[in-house]
Design a protein around this motif. Structure first.
Motif, PDB file in Angstrom:
ATOM      1  N   THR A 311       0.699  -1.318  -0.342  1.00 15.81           N
ATOM      2  CA  THR A 311      -0.190   0.443  -0.429  1.00 15.81           C
ATOM      3  C   THR A 311       0.756   1.412  -0.130  1.00 15.81           C
ATOM      4  O   THR A 311       0.726   2.475  -0.687  1.00 15.81           O
ATOM      5  N   LYS A 312       1.813   1.241   0.875  1.00 13.34           N
ATOM      6  CA  LYS A 312       3.095   2.462   0.722  1.00 13.34           C
ATOM      7  C   LYS A 312       2.939   2.937  -1.213  1.00 13.34           C
ATOM      8  O   LYS A 312       3.962   3.416  -1.304  1.00 13.34           O
ATOM      9  N   TYR A 313       3.996   1.620  -1.005  1.00 11.74           N
ATOM     10  CA  TYR A 313       4.551   1.400  -3.150  1.00 11.74           C
ATOM     11  C   TYR A 313       3.268   2.026  -3.774  1.00 11.74           C
ATOM     12  O   TYR A 313       3.877   2.934  -3.968  1.00 11.74           O
ATOM     13  N   LEU A 314       2.111   1.532  -3.648  1.00 17.94           N
ATOM     14  CA  LEU A 314       1.944   1.764  -5.054  1.00 17.94           C
ATOM     15  C   LEU A 314       1.411   3.642  -4.716  1.00 17.94           C
ATOM     16  O   LEU A 314       0.877   4.173  -6.065  1.00 17.94           O
ATOM     17  N   THR A 315       0.820   4.224  -3.990  1.00 19.18           N
ATOM     18  CA  THR A 315       0.880   5.292  -3.492  1.00 19.18           C
ATOM     19  C   THR A 315       1.392   6.421  -2.966  1.00 19.18           C
ATOM     20  O   THR A 315       1.031   7.467  -2.902  1.00 19.18           O
ATOM     21  N   GLU A 316       2.091   5.958  -2.204  1.00 19.50           N
ATOM     22  CA  GLU A 316       2.995   7.198  -1.878  1.00 19.50           C
ATOM     23  C   GLU A 316       4.422   7.215  -2.333  1.00 19.50           C
ATOM     24  O   GLU A 316       5.654   7.114  -2.930  1.00 19.50           O
ATOM     25  N   VAL A 325       0.160   7.726 -12.425  1.00 20.71           N
ATOM     26  CA  VAL A 325      -0.898   7.667 -13.540  1.00 20.71           C
ATOM     27  C   VAL A 325      -1.911   8.989 -13.736  1.00 20.71           C
ATOM     28  O   VAL A 325      -2.617   9.490 -14.153  1.00 20.71           O
ATOM     29  N   LEU A 326      -2.205   8.279 -11.770  1.00 17.55           N
ATOM     30  CA  LEU A 326      -3.411  10.075 -11.733  1.00 17.55           C
ATOM     31  C   LEU A 326      -3.238  11.182 -11.284  1.00 17.55           C
ATOM     32  O   LEU A 326      -4.205  11.919 -11.917  1.00 17.55           O
ATOM     33  N   VAL A 327      -2.146  11.518 -10.463  1.00 21.85           N
ATOM     34  CA  VAL A 327      -1.813  12.554 -10.456  1.00 21.85           C
ATOM     35  C   VAL A 327      -0.799  13.884 -11.721  1.00 21.85           C
ATOM     36  O   VAL A 327      -1.041  14.149 -12.238  1.00 21.85           O
ATOM     37  N   ASN A 328      -0.011  12.329 -11.984  1.00 22.34           N
ATOM     38  CA  ASN A 328       1.200  13.147 -13.325  1.00 22.34           C
ATOM     39  C   ASN A 328       0.999  13.417 -14.252  1.00 22.34           C
ATOM     40  O   ASN A 328       0.429  14.211 -15.022  1.00 22.34           O
ATOM     41  N   SER A 366     -10.727   3.231 -14.302  1.00 25.69           N
ATOM     42  CA  SER A 366     -10.259   3.203 -15.425  1.00 25.69           C
ATOM     43  C   SER A 366      -8.529   3.192 -15.331  1.00 25.69           C
ATOM     44  O   SER A 366      -8.087   2.627 -15.048  1.00 25.69           O
ATOM     45  N   ALA A 367      -8.353   4.579 -14.876  1.00 23.95           N
ATOM     46  CA  ALA A 367      -6.947   4.806 -14.481  1.00 23.95           C
ATOM     47  C   ALA A 367      -6.601   3.936 -13.418  1.00 23.95           C
ATOM     48  O   ALA A 367      -5.341   3.757 -13.231  1.00 23.95           O
ATOM     49  N   ILE A 368      -7.497   3.685 -11.888  1.00 18.19           N
ATOM     50  CA  ILE A 368      -6.369   2.361 -11.139  1.00 18.19           C
ATOM     51  C   ILE A 368      -6.075   1.362 -11.557  1.00 18.19           C
ATOM     52  O   ILE A 368      -4.754   1.245 -11.834  1.00 18.19           O
ATOM     53  N   ASN A 369      -7.465   1.393 -13.018  1.00 19.53           N
ATOM     54  CA  ASN A 369      -6.597  -0.216 -13.597  1.00 19.53           C
ATOM     55  C   ASN A 369      -5.463  -0.375 -14.721  1.00 19.53           C
ATOM     56  O   ASN A 369      -4.563  -0.801 -14.130  1.00 19.53           O
ATOM     57  N   LYS A 370      -5.522   0.979 -14.385  1.00 18.31           N
ATOM     58  CA  LYS A 370      -3.808   1.759 -15.074  1.00 18.31           C
ATOM     59  C   LYS A 370      -2.740   1.318 -14.142  1.00 18.31           C
ATOM     60  O   LYS A 370      -1.658   0.829 -14.918  1.00 18.31           O
ATOM     61  N   ALA A 371      -2.923   1.857 -13.296  1.00 17.81           N
ATOM     62  CA  ALA A 371      -2.236   1.948 -12.629  1.00 17.81           C
ATOM     63  C   ALA A 371      -2.217   0.717 -12.436  1.00 17.81           C
ATOM     64  O   ALA A 371      -0.388   0.230 -11.592  1.00 17.81           O
ATOM     65  N   PHE A 372      -2.027  -0.610 -11.639  1.00 15.81           N
ATOM     66  CA  PHE A 372      -2.636  -1.935 -11.124  1.00 15.81           C
ATOM     67  C   PHE A 372      -1.434  -2.691 -12.861  1.00 15.81           C
ATOM     68  O   PHE A 372      -0.914  -3.229 -12.411  1.00 15.81           O
ATOM     69  N   ASN A 373      -1.730  -1.858 -13.614  1.00 14.63           N
ATOM     70  CA  ASN A 373      -1.119  -2.459 -14.807  1.00 14.63           C
ATOM     71  C   ASN A 373       0.168  -1.934 -14.688  1.00 14.63           C
ATOM     72  O   ASN A 373       1.120  -2.919 -15.261  1.00 14.63           O
ATOM     73  N   GLN A 374       0.625  -1.291 -14.588  1.00 16.75           N
ATOM     74  CA  GLN A 374       2.079  -0.729 -14.740  1.00 16.75           C
ATOM     75  C   GLN A 374       2.590  -1.449 -13.318  1.00 16.75           C
ATOM     76  O   GLN A 374       4.174  -1.675 -13.488  1.00 16.75           O
ATOM     77  N   PHE A 375       2.055  -0.987 -12.658  1.00 18.94           N
ATOM     78  CA  PHE A 375       2.774  -2.203 -10.856  1.00 18.94           C
ATOM     79  C   PHE A 375       3.346  -3.352 -11.797  1.00 18.94           C
ATOM     80  O   PHE A 375       4.680  -4.047 -11.241  1.00 18.94           O
ATOM     81  N   GLU A 376       2.247  -4.032 -12.150  1.00 17.00           N
ATOM     82  CA  GLU A 376       2.113  -5.544 -12.985  1.00 17.00           C
ATOM     83  C   GLU A 376       3.370  -5.442 -14.156  1.00 17.00           C
ATOM     84  O   GLU A 376       4.407  -6.600 -14.012  1.00 17.00           O
ATOM     85  N   LYS A 377       3.263  -4.867 -14.501  1.00 16.18           N
ATOM     86  CA  LYS A 377       4.883  -5.125 -15.531  1.00 16.18           C
ATOM     87  C   LYS A 377       6.132  -4.544 -14.402  1.00 16.18           C
ATOM     88  O   LYS A 377       6.701  -5.445 -14.547  1.00 16.18           O
ATOM     89  N   SER A 378       6.143  -3.483 -13.681  1.00 13.82           N
ATOM     90  CA  SER A 378       7.729  -3.030 -13.142  1.00 13.82           C
ATOM     91  C   SER A 378       7.599  -3.512 -11.675  1.00 13.82           C
ATOM     92  O   SER A 378       8.848  -4.091 -11.353  1.00 13.82           O
ATOM     93  N   ILE A 446      -5.347  -8.733  -4.009  1.00 12.40           N
ATOM     94  CA  ILE A 446      -6.302  -7.582  -5.050  1.00 12.40           C
ATOM     95  C   ILE A 446      -6.321  -7.987  -6.011  1.00 12.40           C
ATOM     96  O   ILE A 446      -7.463  -7.713  -6.578  1.00 12.40           O
ATOM     97  N   LYS A 447      -5.374  -8.518  -6.706  1.00 13.98           N
ATOM     98  CA  LYS A 447      -5.739  -8.567  -8.893  1.00 13.98           C
ATOM     99  C   LYS A 447      -6.896  -9.321  -8.747  1.00 13.98           C
ATOM    100  O   LYS A 447      -6.909 -10.393  -8.514  1.00 13.98           O
ATOM    101  N   ASP A 448      -8.382  -8.498  -9.191  1.00 16.03           N
ATOM    102  CA  ASP A 448      -8.571  -9.247 -10.257  1.00 16.03           C
ATOM    103  C   ASP A 448      -9.569 -10.174  -8.307  1.00 16.03           C
ATOM    104  O   ASP A 448     -10.554 -11.099  -8.976  1.00 16.03           O
ATOM    105  N   GLN A 449      -9.224  -9.674  -7.613  1.00 16.10           N
ATOM    106  CA  GLN A 449     -10.928  -9.807  -6.882  1.00 16.10           C
ATOM    107  C   GLN A 449     -11.563  -8.843  -6.409  1.00 16.10           C
ATOM    108  O   GLN A 449     -11.824  -7.828  -6.517  1.00 16.10           O
ATOM    109  N   PRO A 450     -13.459  -9.716  -6.003  1.00 14.60           N
ATOM    110  CA  PRO A 450     -13.844  -8.706  -5.188  1.00 14.60           C
ATOM    111  C   PRO A 450     -13.745  -7.732  -4.384  1.00 14.60           C
ATOM    112  O   PRO A 450     -13.222  -7.964  -3.369  1.00 14.60           O
TER     113      PRO A 450
END
Length: 954
Positions: A311-316, A325-328, A366-378, A446-450
């Motif tokens: 949680t820290k890495y994804l948003t801080e 993704v969402l801010v910049n 949609s942007a949240i999904n994009k950010a998760f995709n970016q994390f999955e790649k890097s 998190i990934k693909d979870q309800p």
């Protein structure tokens, strides 16, 4: 490292009476191969158990002549029943009010007399604690008082007392939830995340209906079930004799009978089978907010540790995928927040994004999904992992900077891990988290979870909510005059006194008077005019610094207020040689924090760092200060952030009150009456040239002071500033004199309309004294019984304890700039007039009715409270700033003690007549005009002035 609410069975479960343990924290040197000896940190503690099951923990810390006493019961909202929610928190309130041997006022009155920090408590899902820090000579009194809570309390609770405290708690709920933007979000999330019957299905504070339905017998049953000594831990931490303290604990606690056995609750993780989406049109929101929650694990589960890192890495920070993704990139928000909330029985990961005005939350999704995709790649790099761990280490040391902080840690681990020494295991697991662990928990939870998602949007903006959202079931309280029952909590309870082997009504004596040691302050002046002050303190391996540069908003142009704030914002957004991301990473890699902020009369750089990383941290402070980057893209991000903040303030009653009160105090043409953020029109016109001009003209060492507290010597601090002394050049800067507004000739009621507000914010006062005025400190002493003494004050006793009008109220002389005197409170809407009348009556009668007993209480509280004056790093920094800013002598505390001791009742009466006149004040109300405006005529100050005419409803 925070104090956690959780439980884990430990191999140390069978610790026996009088076992002596050593807690050793051997932390790595930031994973860089440095000598670990600087990082070794030890806490010694002794644990023993009384025959009735009470766990007792001692920790000796002789740094200051104070002792923290913390009593923690293993009961929170999770132990309640549906339909009787809010009980644990209500009970927390009740335990301060009275007991058989302390009498009316209980710990609150005692705290004032003995110079305590103020009896306080908190309730979570899983525990309730009671705590305060007192001078060391009052330890026996505190042990006596805490024992009275557990064995000699419940008979004193009457129907009127319960009725009054219900009103106080309901006011707290209105303050924290019902009258706040997005205040109901957590209620909606938890109702969906945890099924009916789950202990986390309801909020800790409960519902207004459940609180109202609570009966006296319910309360007594709750006490008998959960407050036996075998469900309680007592921690004493600080400067005391452990052998003597053990005798006192046994004397006062031993004869309390063991309570019924308390079974441990089974872990009950939330399980949701499908994604659920809800929306709510929020009366106080001006921006749409999306919150998403996923079920995870209880605290101390092996997956908890990597979830925190995730949680820290994804948003801080600027490197975080969500920030990128969402801010910049997409410019949907100025901030993304995510945290791992892990409790004793279950856990959840929660993401929250407050978007810009009119943003459709589907685009945020949609942007949240994009950010998760970016994390999955890097993924997450080892460098980023080390950066986060370094921050956790610094946070851990920060949590141990006071005897109360140490006490909290020992109590929490004892209750939820069966072992105060579990902290070793906790630290080890934090340090052992790997990048693979972080990826694993992301894919698992998190990934693909309800998930549960809430869209909180402004009124009439339901179209901004996530597609497919259903209306949330949020109960809004109507504003109805006379809706509450009347009560008289002063009525004495009639009961047969609980027996004891000795007379507990006799208050124990004081111990040996503590010797207050004023910290040794060093001072120096550099050749560039920078003044430096410091206190060396080696209690924890941390250094805290404040660099304060005079000016701030005072130097703003009236046409472009907010430039000082934007300059401060820009200074941590890169340097000449470091991009914003590189600068942020360089700071975080050290386990440091560097923050730049602007106020009415200053720009401040505040920093905290691990002692071993001090040199690298001071180099970064110099780089920030002398080599700003002035990045155009960052300027636009700052501009959006400020405008977003201004939008959020538009319907927040407390912010409205502060901003409006400044206009009344300073006058609308004074620069200080303006919002320090500026206004939207002005912010949109600010250019980079405006920022550079402010920086070039006004940020100078000769109008600045640098304050140091921590594990650093004067020699090292001064030598580390040699480069800054050369690079930061003197400038001719003239700080404008503050124009002091005149006291109003007559009182007037000003009303700011916030439709359907569940509380009214009362802000009452006038321009008064500054800290440099001769009468300033005597006036502070005079104000203690009025509203400066917490529960010892008349305002609190009348409006909270007797009438239940408010959760809190206080009065103060600010001492800064205009030197405002002010009274502030949030009261329930339907008694706005009655609360105002009560305040007016107290002000009118305060001076004439002031007594010798009032003076004795004030003198005892303030003199004895000085034992706590320098305990924490923050307190030491405050001392340094008083010396530096106001040119007070280092021993100003002794001078203040002389003023207190020499004060007479007649002097207090004269000061009250001079400075407390209810007929020459501004009376500001921020609340619901439709139901409260007309009534305010009855206060006797003429026709109320409606400030925001365009919002008035016909």
């Amino acid at each position: 490292m925070k104090i956690f609410d959780s439980f884990r069975k430990s191999q140390f479960q069978n610790l026996k009476r009088n076992a002596f343990c050593l807690l050793a924290l051997i932390l790595s040197a930031c994973q860089n191969g440095e000598d670990n000896s600087q990082s070794d940190f030890r806490i010694e503690y002794e644990k023993f158990e009384l025959d009735n099951g009470l766990d007792v923990i001692f920790h000796i810390d002789r740094t200051d002549p104070v002792v923290a006493v913390a009593l923690t019961a293993h009961v929170g909202s999770a132990r309640e029943k549906a339909g009787r929610t809010g009980f644990a928190h209500l009970f927390e309130h009740l335990l301060f009010l009275e007991s058989e041997n302390l009498g009316k006022g209980g710990l609150d009155k005692l705290s004032a007399r003995i110079g305590g920090s103020g009896a306080n408590g908190s309730t979570s899902r899983d525990r309730t604690n009671y705590f305060q820090t007192v001078p060391s000579d009052a330890l026996e009194k505190m042990i006596w008082a805490e024992a009275d809570k557990i064995g000699w309390f419940i008979n004193t609770v009457t129907e009127p007392v319960l009725a009054k405290e219900k009103e106080v708690v309901k006011n707290e709920k209105r303050l924290r939830v019902d009258n706040q933007p997005y205040g109901h979000t957590q209620y909606v999330i938890d109702k969906a995340l945890y099924p009916e019957g789950h202990p986390y299905n309801w909020q800790v504070i409960g519902s207004l209906e459940d609180l109202q339905n609570a009966t006296l017998e319910d309360v007594k049953d709750f006490y008998r079930k959960w407050y036996g000594p075998n469900n309680v831990t007592l921690v004493i931490s600080g400067d005391f004799d452990p052998a003597q303290a053990k005798e006192w604990v046994e004397k006062y606690f031993n004869e309390i009978p063991r309570g019924e056995e308390v079974a441990k609750q089974p872990k009950q993780s939330a399980v949701i089978n499908k994604t659920m989406k809800f929306y709510h049109e929020d009366n106080f929101a001006r921006l749409p907010e999306l919150t998403v929650a996923w079920p995870t694990v209880p605290l101390y589960h092996k997956d908890y540790y990597p979830l925190v890192v995730l949680t820290k890495y994804l948003t801080e920070g600027k490197k975080a995928p969500f920030t990128q993704v969402l801010v910049n990139d997409l410019r949907l928000t100025s901030e993304v927040r995510m945290f791992s909330r892990n409790s004793e029985l279950a856990g959840q990961a929660q993401l929250s994004i407050r978007a810009f005005e009119e943003i459709d939350l589907d685009s945020v999704q949609s942007a949240i999904n994009k950010a998760f995709n970016q994390f999955e790649k890097s993924g997450i790099s080892e460098q980023d992992l080390d950066r986060i761990k370094a921050g956790q280490e610094a946070d851990f040391y920060g949590s141990l900077s006071s005897v109360l902080g140490k006490g909290f840690q020992l109590a929490q681990y004892n209750i939820f891990a069966d072992d105060p020494g579990y902290i070793n295991e906790d630290i080890r697991k934090i340090q052992e988290v790997t990048s693979a662990d972080v990826i694993e928990v992301y894919e698992k939870y998190i990934k693909d979870q309800p998930y549960v998602a809430t869209s909180f949007v402004p009124k009439s903006s339901a179209l901004l909510a996530l597609e497919g959202s259903v209306k949330a079931n949020v109960v809004e309280e109507p504003i109805v005059l006379g809706a509450e029952n009347s009560f008289d909590p002063s009525l004495e309870a009639s009961y047969e006194k609980t027996p004891s082997s000795f007379d507990r009504s006799v208050e124990p004596p004081y111990g040996s008077p503590p010797s207050v040691k004023i910290p040794e302050v060093w001072q120096a002046s550099l050749t560039n005019g920078l003044e430096v002050l410091g206190i060396e303190s080696n209690e924890v391996p941390l250094i805290q610094m404040n660099l304060v540069i005079d000016g701030g908003q005072l130097l703003d142009s009236p046409e472009k207020v907010g430039v000082a704030n934007m300059v401060a914002e820009m200074m941590t957004r890169g340097t000449e040689t470091k991009t914003p991301v590189e600068l942020e990473n360089a700071i975080a890699q050290l386990g440091a924090s560097i923050r730049v902020s602007s106020g009415k009369d200053e720009i401040r750089i505040s920093a905290t760092t691990l002692a071993r990383n001090y040199e690298a941290t001071i180099d970064l402070i110099q780089e920030i200060l002398t080599e700003p980057r002035w990045d155009n893209e960052e300027l636009e991000l700052v501009r959006q952030k400020v405008i977003n903040a201004l939008k959020q303030q538009e319907a927040n009653p407390n912010t409205i009150a502060s901003n409006t009160f400044d206009i009344l105090i300073y006058g609308k043409d004074n620069i200080l009456s303006k919002n320090s953020l500026g206004d939207q029109k002005g912010i949109e016109s600010v250019t980079m040239a405006d920022l550079k001009n402010y920086y070039d003209k006004f940020l100078a060492p000769n109008v600045a002071k640098f304050y140091f507290v921590g594990s650093i010597s004067q020699e090292k601090a001064i030598s580390s500033l040699s480069s800054l002394q050369k690079e930061w050049k003197m400038k001719e800067v003239t700080i404008p004199k503050t124009k002091i507004s005149a006291t109003p000739k007559n009182s007037t009621v000003y009303f700011y309309d916030v439709p359907n507000a569940k509380q009214s914010v009362l802000f009452i006062g006038y321009p008064a004294l500054t800290k440099t005025d001769a009468d300033y400190y005597p006036a502070v002493v005079m104000n203690y019984i009025l509203g400066g003494g917490g529960f010892a004050s008349q305002l609190t006793q009348e409006l909270r304890e007797k009438k239940g009008y408010t959760y809190g109220i206080g009065s103060y002389f600010s001492g800064d700039l205009s030197g405002t005197f002010a009274i502030r409170s949030n009261v329930r809407s339907n008694i706005t007039l009655e609360a105002s009348q009560a305040i007016k009556n107290i002000l009118e009668e305060y001076g004439p009715n002031y007594s010798f007993q009032d003076l004795e209480t004030t003198q005892s509280a303030l003199i004895k409270g000085n034992a706590r004056a320098f305990e924490t790093a923050r307190a030491k920094l405050n001392m340094l700033e008083n010396v530096g800013k106001y040119n007070w002598p280092v021993d100003y505390l002794k001078q203040q003690e002389a003023i207190i001791n020499e004060m007479t009742v007649e002097e207090v009466k004269n000061l009250a007549a001079k400075y407390i006149n209810p007929n020459k004040m501004y009376w500001l109300v921020v609340g619901d005009a439709a139901t409260q405006l007309e009534r305010m005529k009855e206060l006797g100050f003429g026709e109320p002035v409606l400030i925001n005419q365009d919002s008035a409803r016909k």
